[in-house]
Design an enzyme around this catalytic site. Structure first.
Site, mmCIF file in Angstrom:
data_model
loop_
_atom_site.group_PDB
_atom_site.id
_atom_site.type_symbol
_atom_site.label_atom_id
_atom_site.label_comp_id
_atom_site.label_asym_id
_atom_site.label_seq_id
_atom_site.Cartn_x
_atom_site.Cartn_y
_atom_site.Cartn_z
ATOM 1 N N CYS A 2 6.427 2.169 75.619
ATOM 2 C CA CYS A 2 6.440 2.220 74.222
ATOM 3 C C CYS A 2 7.726 3.197 73.781
ATOM 4 C CB CYS A 2 5.385 2.351 73.646
ATOM 5 S SG CYS A 2 3.716 1.441 74.262
ATOM 6 N N ARG A 27 13.572 0.857 77.738
ATOM 7 C CA ARG A 27 12.288 1.505 78.355
ATOM 8 C C ARG A 27 11.243 0.194 78.524
ATOM 9 N NH1 ARG A 27 11.053 6.872 76.754
ATOM 10 N NH2 ARG A 27 9.115 6.419 76.664
ATOM 11 N N TRP A 79 4.789 -1.587 74.382
ATOM 12 C CA TRP A 79 4.701 -2.488 75.750
ATOM 13 C C TRP A 79 3.178 -2.649 75.837
ATOM 14 C CZ3 TRP A 79 2.162 -1.275 80.368
ATOM 15 C CH2 TRP A 79 2.798 -2.155 81.629
ATOM 16 N N ASN A 105 2.249 5.962 71.285
ATOM 17 C CA ASN A 105 2.426 5.702 72.506
ATOM 18 C C ASN A 105 1.089 6.362 73.365
ATOM 19 O OD1 ASN A 105 4.780 4.666 72.065
ATOM 20 N ND2 ASN A 105 5.864 6.319 73.297
ATOM 21 N N GLY A 106 0.831 5.582 74.481
ATOM 22 C CA GLY A 106 -0.390 6.295 75.214
ATOM 23 C C GLY A 106 -1.758 5.401 74.982
ATOM 24 N N GLU A 488 13.090 0.655 99.788
ATOM 25 C CA GLU A 488 13.580 0.860 98.457
ATOM 26 C C GLU A 488 14.534 -0.487 98.404
ATOM 27 O OE1 GLU A 488 13.267 2.311 95.939
ATOM 28 O OE2 GLU A 488 15.029 2.410 94.694
ATOM 29 N N LYS A 492 14.032 -3.008 95.047
ATOM 30 C CA LYS A 492 15.050 -3.343 94.052
ATOM 31 C C LYS A 492 15.202 -4.883 93.762
ATOM 32 C CE LYS A 492 15.496 -0.432 92.648
ATOM 33 N NZ LYS A 492 14.996 0.937 92.649
ATOM 34 N N GLU A 495 12.252 -6.288 91.745
ATOM 35 C CA GLU A 495 11.970 -6.119 90.490
ATOM 36 C C GLU A 495 13.251 -6.582 89.504
ATOM 37 O OE1 GLU A 495 12.067 -1.814 89.283
ATOM 38 O OE2 GLU A 495 13.372 -1.329 91.140
ATOM 39 N N HIS A 511 3.042 -7.565 113.837
ATOM 40 C CA HIS A 511 1.438 -7.201 113.717
ATOM 41 C C HIS A 511 0.937 -8.205 112.536
ATOM 42 C CE1 HIS A 511 1.429 -4.136 116.635
ATOM 43 N NE2 HIS A 511 2.418 -3.681 116.019
ATOM 44 N N LYS A 610 10.345 1.570 81.819
ATOM 45 C CA LYS A 610 11.110 2.618 82.416
ATOM 46 C C LYS A 610 10.355 3.605 83.032
ATOM 47 C CE LYS A 610 14.665 4.602 84.320
ATOM 48 N NZ LYS A 610 15.211 4.154 85.575
HETATM 49 C C1 F6R Z 1 11.668 1.249 90.390
HETATM 50 C C2 F6R Z 1 11.433 2.174 89.394
HETATM 51 C C3 F6R Z 1 9.812 2.726 89.625
HETATM 52 C C4 F6R Z 1 10.073 4.235 89.203
HETATM 53 C C5 F6R Z 1 8.523 4.703 89.152
HETATM 54 C C6 F6R Z 1 8.385 6.072 89.073
HETATM 55 O O1 F6R Z 1 13.249 0.928 90.240
HETATM 56 O O2 F6R Z 1 12.202 2.782 88.620
HETATM 57 O O3 F6R Z 1 9.404 2.281 90.582
HETATM 58 O O4 F6R Z 1 10.553 4.858 90.313
HETATM 59 O O5 F6R Z 1 7.817 4.024 88.241
HETATM 60 O O6 F6R Z 1 9.017 6.715 87.934
HETATM 61 P P1 F6R Z 1 9.348 8.156 87.832
HETATM 62 O O7 F6R Z 1 10.256 8.536 89.036
HETATM 63 O O8 F6R Z 1 9.959 8.236 86.472
HETATM 64 O O9 F6R Z 1 8.295 8.908 87.983
#
Ligand code: F6R
Length: 615
Positions: A2, A27, A79, A105-106, A488, A492, A495, A511, A610
């Site tokens: 949010c 976000r 959100w 937010n929260g 990673e 990527k 998502e 396995h 985000k």
């Molecule tokens: C993936 C992504 C998330 C963040 C995760 C942690 O592309 O962005 O997996 O890496 O939510 O976020 P931070 O680094 O802000 O603690």
């Protein structure tokens, strides 16, 4: 997650608030709303869907005098957590009979019991949100007190949970009251006006001068005046900080998507992350923010990395590098698991919390748990002034610049660059020779130029990507330093392109997961030169024998791997530890092009936010 924007000043508030909301769109959100305060009281406009829909609902608002007259207001992108993304659940929420208006937010954890009490007192609820509970609570306290700020204080003392709030009331329409606990609030200071937001990117086009609120701070804002106090009404002084990036950093700069821009930003971002931090003469890293002298480092017996998602994958590279460079115990742990596992940590452990946003709830909780248990805690954070950066007390900023795309790219590569420097510093405080240290310094210094070369192959990577636009499932495999790269890469692509992808240690395939391979299943094998490569080539043969189509991520000039793989993506030759960065950049581009060709909303993938400030 949010987003919050608030304004009090001499200008018309609507366009400032709506532009602020657009800045926060990255976000991730599913409804939006705005409340405007003026001589006619406070008026709420909100709806499910995007900010563009809200703007449409407001019609020709720049020519509507009743909207233009409002010189204060609050706005929100939601959100969904409690209740689906409907117009009724969108913020702002009115309290009482509309005399109080709130964005939040929260999560209010004791919302059910508070709701029951308020309902018993006759308060009517129109949404399923925890936020509406808080707005009624403030309205009820306002009946007993002189001012909004006192009512907010009294209400917040009854709340269990996390909040970043911005609130206004009909009786004092130019006044905003903001407060935080576990959810960021930034106050932007300008001549005769104040802009509040949950994130500095909504403020930067107005001012660079900001105040970051601490937990349990409450601020009363009226035009340009800001009075901060504690929850128990003691005056509080907070320093003013300067935002050190420009508003260009939150623009797309001619790229189709923020993600593509941020992939291209990486050479410069990594330069900034390593600038002034490598000592080529002593063969070590200078990490002043860690505030650990070599004699302190010698006393440390273990490094524990915690993080979530991409930051967790970076932590895995950190674990390998600390073991490799410093022959020291290292572990990486998902932050949520760490916080609830009653972990064994002591004063000889360094806990390094890795977080782009510095606000991730689980990572923050892990920081608090480790500090409680007496560990030496440091943050590896991108967002300056964020909660983890401040609570950890010591740490290293990434200096990657704002990361707008939900999918993290430049934060990961800068995290890895910094983690390699941490491992180098640990190594030099132990058995690593000066010569070996100097060699690692040289290799880290080469990384920005190597990344430039990978980014320049974007079109070639797009050609490979076009073979995989229809697939439903993918596997990514690697070993050693290339294992976190496989994780990673898979994260990527899943998502942003919604292709189901799993990263595995290449040895793990036999396995169980190999049962899923059939004719045409894509397997991305990270085959950069280094220990374990030959074993992965063996795994590639096993996959191909079951009909898989293999994309090899190979080192330039590796003809053996080129001949075996069905498609190849090349990265320049470098040691395995820095190839973690170049190989990941190539996989970011691969994911980007698959998603682009599948016409996916790359910068705002469905269901994602985000920064994850709730558990
Ligand atoms: C993936 C992504 C998330 C963040 C995760 C942690 O592309 O962005 O997996 O890496 O939510 O976020 P931070 O680094 O802000 O603690």
């Amino acid at each position: 997650m949010c987003g919050i924007v608030g304004y009090s000043g001499g200008r018309s508030a609507a366009s400032i608030l709506l532009n602020g909301l657009k800045r926060l769109e990255y976000r991730g959100y599913d409804s939006a709303g705005i409340a405007l305060g003026g001589p006619d009281g406070v008026c709420i406009h909100k709806r499910e869907g995007k900010v563009a829909g809200l703007v449409e609902q407001l019609g020709d608002y720049e020519n509507r005098p009743e909207i233009q007259r409002a010189h204060s207001g609050i706005a929100h992108t939601r959100w969904a957590t409690h209740g689906p993304p409907t117009t009724a659940n969108a913020h702002p929420h009115a309290g009482g009979s509309g005399e109080v208006v709130l964005v939040h937010n929260g999560i209010i954890e004791n919302h059910s019991s508070l709701r029951a009490k308020l309902q018993a007192d006759g308060y009517q609820f129109v949404s399923e949100t925890d936020t509406e509970v808080l707005s009624h609570l403030i309205a009820r306290e306002l009946l007993e007190t002189e001012s909004l700020v006192d009512a907010v204080r009294l209400a917040l003392t009854q709340v269990v949970g996390t909040f970043g709030i911005c609130c206004m009331c009909a009786a004092e329409p130019d006044v905003l009251v903001v407060a935080r606990r576990g959810s960021p609030i930034v106050i932007g200071l300008a001549e005769g006006e104040t802009i509040v937001a949950s994130d500095a990117s909504a403020i930067i086009s107005h001012t660079r001068q900001v105040i970051y609120l601490d937990d349990d701070d409450v601020a009363r804002i009226e035009h340009g005046s800001v009075d901060i106090s504690s929850l128990d009404a003691r005056p509080v002084t907070r320093e003013t900080a300067d935002i050190d990036w420009s508003s260009d950093a939150v623009e797309k700069g001619g790229y189709a998507h923020y993600m593509l821009k941020e992939i291209h930003d990486q050479p410069e971002a990594i330069r900034n992350a390593i600038r002034g931090r490598l000592d080529a003469t002593r063969g070590t890293a200078v990490l002043a923010g860690l505030n650990l002298e070599p004699r302190d480092l010698v006393d440390l017996q273990r490094v524990v990395f915690v993080g979530c998602g991409t930051s967790l994958n970076a932590g895995l590279v950190g674990e390998y590098a600390v073991e490799d460079f410093a022959a020291m115990l290292a572990e990486v742990e998902q932050a949520a698991e760490f916080r609830y596992r009653n972990p064994i940590v002591s004063s000889t452990d360094l806990l390094l919390a890795i977080s782009q946003s510095g606000e991730t709830a689980d990572t923050l909780a892990a920081v608090r748990e480790a500090a409680e248990k007496g560990a030496c805690v440091a943050g590896l954070v991108n967002v300056v002034g964020s909660t983890i950066a401040r609570e950890a007390g010591r740490g290293i900023y990434l200096h990657a610049g704002p990361e707008i795309s939900v999918a993290s790219t430049k934060a990961f590569t800068c995290q890895v660059a910094v983690l390699l420097m941490v491992a180098l510093k640990m190594g030099r405080s132990r058995r690593m020779s000066r010569e070996a240290g100097i060699q690692i310094v040289k290799e880290i210094q080469r990384v920005p130029e190597l990344v430039e070369r990978v980014v320049a192959t974007s079109d070639a990577i797009a050609m490979v990507a076009q073979h995989f636009t229809e697939c439903q499932h993918m596997f990514y495999i690697g070993r050693g330093y290339m294992y976190p790269v496989a994780l990673e890469g898979a994260l990527k692509i899943k998502e942003i392109s919604y292709v189901h992808a799993e990263g595995y240690h290449a040895a793990e395939l036999k396995h169980g997961p190999i049962a899923l391979l059939e004719k045409g299943t894509p397997v991305v094998a990270v085959l950069c030169e280094g220990p374990g490569k030959d074993k992965v080539l063996g795994n590639v043969a096993e996959c191909q024998a079951r009909g898989a189509v293999v994309v090899g991520l190979i080192t330039e000039g590796d003809e053996e791997s080129r001949d075996i793989c069905d498609h190849v993506i090349e990265v320049p030759k470098s040691p395995h530890y820095t190839a973690t960065i170049t190989a990941t950049v190539a996989l970011q581009l691969f994911a980007y092009h698959v998603a682009r060709l599948r016409d996916c909303p790359i910068d705002q993938p469905r269901n994602l936010a985000k920064s994850v400030t709730v558990e």
